[in-house]
Structure formats: structure tokens, C-alpha cells
Design an enzyme around this catalytic site. Structure first.
Site, PDB file in Angstrom:
ATOM      1  N   HIS A   1       3.671   1.722  -1.788  1.00 39.75           N
ATOM      2  CA  HIS A   1       3.928   1.969  -3.211  1.00 39.75           C
ATOM      3  C   HIS A   1       2.655   2.452  -3.903  1.00 39.75           C
ATOM      4  O   HIS A   1       2.693   3.358  -4.743  1.00 39.75           O
ATOM      5  CB  HIS A   1       4.395   0.689  -3.911  1.00 39.75           C
TER       6      HIS A   1
ATOM      7  N   GLN B   1      17.244   8.645   1.235  1.00 46.10           N
ATOM      8  CA  GLN B   1      17.218   8.409  -0.221  1.00 46.10           C
ATOM      9  C   GLN B   1      16.572   9.604  -0.929  1.00 46.10           C
ATOM     10  O   GLN B   1      17.061  10.076  -1.962  1.00 46.10           O
ATOM     11  CB  GLN B   1      16.426   7.135  -0.498  1.00 46.10           C
TER      12      GLN B   1
ATOM     13  N   GLY C   1       8.963   7.962  -1.555  1.00 47.74           N
ATOM     14  CA  GLY C   1       8.372   7.893  -0.220  1.00 47.74           C
ATOM     15  C   GLY C   1       9.248   8.579   0.818  1.00 47.74           C
ATOM     16  O   GLY C   1      10.477   8.420   0.813  1.00 47.74           O
TER      17      GLY C   1
ATOM     18  N   ALA D   1       0.816  -1.224   0.000  1.00 48.09           N
ATOM     19  CA  ALA D   1       0.000   0.000   0.000  1.00 48.09           C
ATOM     20  C   ALA D   1       0.850   1.275   0.000  1.00 48.09           C
ATOM     21  O   ALA D   1       0.390   2.319  -0.453  1.00 48.09           O
ATOM     22  CB  ALA D   1      -0.945  -0.007   1.196  1.00 48.09           C
TER      23      ALA D   1
ATOM     24  N   LEU E   1       5.045   0.377   6.388  1.00 49.66           N
ATOM     25  CA  LEU E   1       5.033  -0.721   5.412  1.00 49.66           C
ATOM     26  C   LEU E   1       6.383  -0.777   4.709  1.00 49.66           C
ATOM     27  O   LEU E   1       6.966   0.248   4.377  1.00 49.66           O
ATOM     28  CB  LEU E   1       3.928  -0.505   4.383  1.00 49.66           C
ATOM     29  N   SER E   2       6.852  -1.992   4.488  1.00 52.51           N
ATOM     30  CA  SER E   2       8.114  -2.196   3.778  1.00 52.51           C
ATOM     31  C   SER E   2       8.092  -3.593   3.176  1.00 52.51           C
ATOM     32  O   SER E   2       7.569  -4.533   3.802  1.00 52.51           O
ATOM     33  CB  SER E   2       9.283  -2.089   4.769  1.00 52.51           C
ATOM     34  N   SER E   3       8.670  -3.734   1.996  1.00 44.71           N
ATOM     35  CA  SER E   3       8.728  -5.069   1.377  1.00 44.71           C
ATOM     36  C   SER E   3       9.471  -6.038   2.288  1.00 44.71           C
ATOM     37  O   SER E   3       9.190  -7.229   2.319  1.00 44.71           O
ATOM     38  CB  SER E   3       9.419  -4.996   0.019  1.00 44.71           C
ATOM     39  N   ARG E   4      10.427  -5.526   3.063  1.00 45.89           N
ATOM     40  CA  ARG E   4      11.236  -6.400   3.937  1.00 45.89           C
ATOM     41  C   ARG E   4      10.461  -6.853   5.178  1.00 45.89           C
ATOM     42  O   ARG E   4      10.926  -7.752   5.875  1.00 45.89           O
ATOM     43  CB  ARG E   4      12.526  -5.696   4.350  1.00 45.89           C
TER      44      ARG E   4
HETATM   45  P1  AMP Z   1      11.271   0.277  -2.670  1.00 47.53           P
HETATM   46  O1  AMP Z   1      10.493  -0.641  -3.552  1.00 47.53           O
HETATM   47  O2  AMP Z   1      11.356  -0.192  -1.250  1.00 47.53           O
HETATM   48  O3  AMP Z   1      12.584   0.708  -3.258  1.00 47.53           O
HETATM   49  O4  AMP Z   1      10.394   1.611  -2.576  1.00 47.53           O
HETATM   50  C1  AMP Z   1       9.976   2.291  -3.735  1.00 47.53           C
HETATM   51  C2  AMP Z   1       9.404   3.615  -3.329  1.00 47.53           C
HETATM   52  O5  AMP Z   1       8.288   3.408  -2.451  1.00 47.53           O
HETATM   53  C3  AMP Z   1      10.411   4.489  -2.566  1.00 47.53           C
HETATM   54  O6  AMP Z   1      10.275   5.843  -2.974  1.00 47.53           O
HETATM   55  C4  AMP Z   1       9.985   4.293  -1.139  1.00 47.53           C
HETATM   56  O7  AMP Z   1      10.330   5.364  -0.302  1.00 47.53           O
HETATM   57  C5  AMP Z   1       8.474   4.175  -1.285  1.00 47.53           C
HETATM   58  N1  AMP Z   1       7.908   3.492  -0.125  1.00 47.53           N
HETATM   59  C6  AMP Z   1       8.314   2.328   0.421  1.00 47.53           C
HETATM   60  N2  AMP Z   1       7.600   2.055   1.538  1.00 47.53           N
HETATM   61  C7  AMP Z   1       6.737   3.089   1.708  1.00 47.53           C
HETATM   62  C8  AMP Z   1       5.748   3.410   2.688  1.00 47.53           C
HETATM   63  N3  AMP Z   1       5.494   2.603   3.719  1.00 47.53           N
HETATM   64  N4  AMP Z   1       5.063   4.562   2.533  1.00 47.53           N
HETATM   65  C9  AMP Z   1       5.317   5.396   1.487  1.00 47.53           C
HETATM   66  N5  AMP Z   1       6.226   5.147   0.535  1.00 47.53           N
HETATM   67  C10 AMP Z   1       6.936   4.014   0.640  1.00 47.53           C
END
Ligand code: AMP
Length: 276
Positions: free
Chosen positions: A37, A153, A147, A35, A184-187
Site C-alpha cells: 500500500h 480487480q 496494485g 509496504a 505482500l497482502s493484509s491476509r
Molecule cells: P487492499 O487493501 O488489499 O484492498 O489493497 C488496496 C490496494 O493496494 C489495491 O490496489 C491492491 O492491489 C494494492 N496492493 C495490495 N497488496 C499489494 C502489493 N503487495 N503490492 C502492490 N500493491 C498492493
């Protein structure tokens, strides 16, 4: 939704769209979409005519002992979510498309890329800056959505765009959290139920720092650090300037933290306003 896997095809589509005065919204991701992303895609959908999601697990931003090979990958779910969010284009290059040769060019945002996340993960932000520069070169003039969750970053990308005069408007989007406060995080997929409970100490510490009446960043850092006992280790917890990531001498400041729970590394941040 159009799925493209070459830079050439992406350029062709987006140049055509721009020739019709359509604004391009780019959402770079490493996939395993959630959510957080989707909130970026939704904002891009409101603000631009052509929404491009990219999914690329970038080897250059992982250290040798990090989780590049294990990083969650699920292209079917990612493309379904991009479709649901009404993205127009999904860009899914393979590694040889982005890195046809071992790159000799470095994109290093001096200082900013060396502190906190940069010091815990040497080379990480050079890998991020390089791939984001490549994506911006491939996409051309656009609004790019990032995000706030990955605050350092975001600061690195903003500074790179300014320093290189890239034709990109960087848009920061708020962190999306689960109901209990965990960002939220993919990890998060790596966490067991018990580890997930312990991971909550990080947002709780950051929220306590934000909600305390103390105006001194150093004593807020001590308050937060005292709440991280449930983590297996703490990489850092600090109040910094959100643009330079130098230690903040006073409020307002961005409270940033990184902990490890089991084999999972979690980062989070919360803005602390000046005390009234
Ligand atoms: P990633 O796939 O983890 O590299 O994240 C891709 C983008 O989604 C980056 O700009 C992240 O900062 C953003 N993102 C990841 N998690 C979140 C979150 N919980 N809330 C908002 N944006 C996020």
C-alpha cells in the site's frame, strides 16, 4: 494530515484543491496497510499534489462465508503509515456513509467480472466495482492508484472507468514482495510460519512459468500446476490476456493463480513476455 469521514467533507476539500489546479491522487485500500500500500501512496506523492488514502473494509465485496468480520483492522497503524507517506487526507467513512441504504444499483463488468476470481468469489467484483465507483464519485477527477497484485480487480476498474466515462486516470503499480518472493497482502497475517512456507509455492510456480523457455501457455499452466502440491487446494492457475482475462492463446500472457493454505486464500500473478 486531515482525517475526514464523510463524503461531503471529502468533496469540499478536493473541490477546493482542484480549484487551485492541484491534481488529486487517490489510493483506495481496505486498511491493514503494508509496504505494498505504501508504494501506491509514494507513487501518488510523486505524481500528484494532493494525496488521499481511503480505508474502508467494504462489506459488499465479501461473500457470506468470507472473512469480513475477521478482516484485520488497525486504524492507528494505518493513519501513522499514511502520515509517514505524507498523505494529505485520510478518508475513513463508516459503512452507513458509503451504504446509506441497501443498494439497488449493480455495477457489473460483464464477463471480466465472472471469470477466475469472479467465479471463485461470486459477486466479489460487483462489490468492488460498486465501492470504487462510489469512491470515484466522492473524490471527483483524480488519478487513482491500484496494485498489479490484484490484476483482475485492476482490469475490472479500468474497464468500468472506460465504460462509464469516469474522470479518472487509473495507474497500475508493481507488486511489492517479501525477500522470499511472497506478495505482500493484509491476509498474510492469517498464515502460521509453516503455512507461510507452503504459500511460497504460488510465487515459485508463477516465476517458473515466466522463466521457462516453453512458448505454449497450456504447457506452462501444466508446469505451474505441478508445483502447487504444498497448497491445500488450487482455485486456478492460468495464462490469460491481462485486459480481458480470456485464456491467452499465445505469449505474452499474464500468469494468474489462486490457492488456499489453511483458511487463507492467496492470489498472485506474473507477466510472461513473448519468448525471444
Ligand atoms: P487492499 O487493501 O488489499 O484492498 O489493497 C488496496 C490496494 O493496494 C489495491 O490496489 C491492491 O492491489 C494494492 N496492493 C495490495 N497488496 C499489494 C502489493 N503487495 N503490492 C502492490 N500493491 C498492493
Amino acid at each position: 494530515m486531515m482525517i475526514v469521514d464523510t463524503i461531503e467533507a471529502l468533496r469540499e476539500v478536493l473541490n477546493f484543491e482542484r480549484s487551485s489546479r492541484h491534481r488529486v491522487g487517490l489510493v483506495p485500500t481496505m486498511g491493514a496497510l503494508h509496504a505494498g500500500h505504501r508504494s501506491l501512496l509514494e507513487r501518488a506523492r510523486v505524481e500528484t499534489e494532493v494525496v488521499v488514502a481511503s480505508v474502508f473494509v467494504n462489506p459488499a465485496q465479501f461473500g457470506p462465508s468470507e472473512d469480513y468480520l475477521d478482516y484485520p483492522r488497525d486504524l492507528d497503524s494505518d493513519s501513522a503509515q499514511c502520515r509517514d507517506a505524507r498523505a494529505d487526507v485520510l478518508f475513513v467513512p463508516d459503512v452507513s456513509q458509503i451504504y446509506p441504504r441497501e443498494p439497488l444499483t449493480r455495477v457489473h463488468v460483464e464477463g471480466l467480472a465472472d471469470r477466475y476470481e469472479g467465479s471463485a468469489r461470486p459477486g466479489h467484483f460487483d462489490g468492488v466495482a460498486l465501492v470504487v465507483a462510489k469512491l470515484f464519485n466522492a473524490a471527483g477527477a483524480c488519478r487513482a492508484y491500484f496494485g498489479q497484485k490484484d490484476a483482475q480487480q485492476l482490469a475490472v476498474v479500468r474497464r468500468m472507468v472506460q465504460d462509464l466515462n469516469q474522470p479518472v486516470d487509473v495507474v497500475a503499480c508493481e507488486t511489492v514482495r517479501d525477500a522470499d518472493g511472497l506478495a505482500l497482502s493484509s491476509r498474510n497475517a492469517y498464515l502460521s510460519g509453516e503455512q507461510r512456507e507452503r504459500a511460497l509455492c504460488l510465487p515459485r510456480a508463477l516465476f517458473a512459468m515466466r522463466d521457462a523457455s516453453d512458448p505454449d501457455p497450456r504447457s506452462l499452466e501444466r508446469l505451474g500446476a505441478g508445483m502447487l502440491d504444498e497448497a491445500d487446494s488450487t482455485d486456478y492457475l492460468a495464462c490469460v490476456d491481462p485486459e480481458t482475462f480470456e485464456p491467452a492463446p499465445s505469449l505474452p500472457a499474464l500468469a494468474i493463480g489462486a490457492i488456499r493454505v489453511g483458511r487463507t486464500r492467496l492470489i498472485d500473478n506474473v507477466m510472461i513476455e513473448a519468448r525471444s
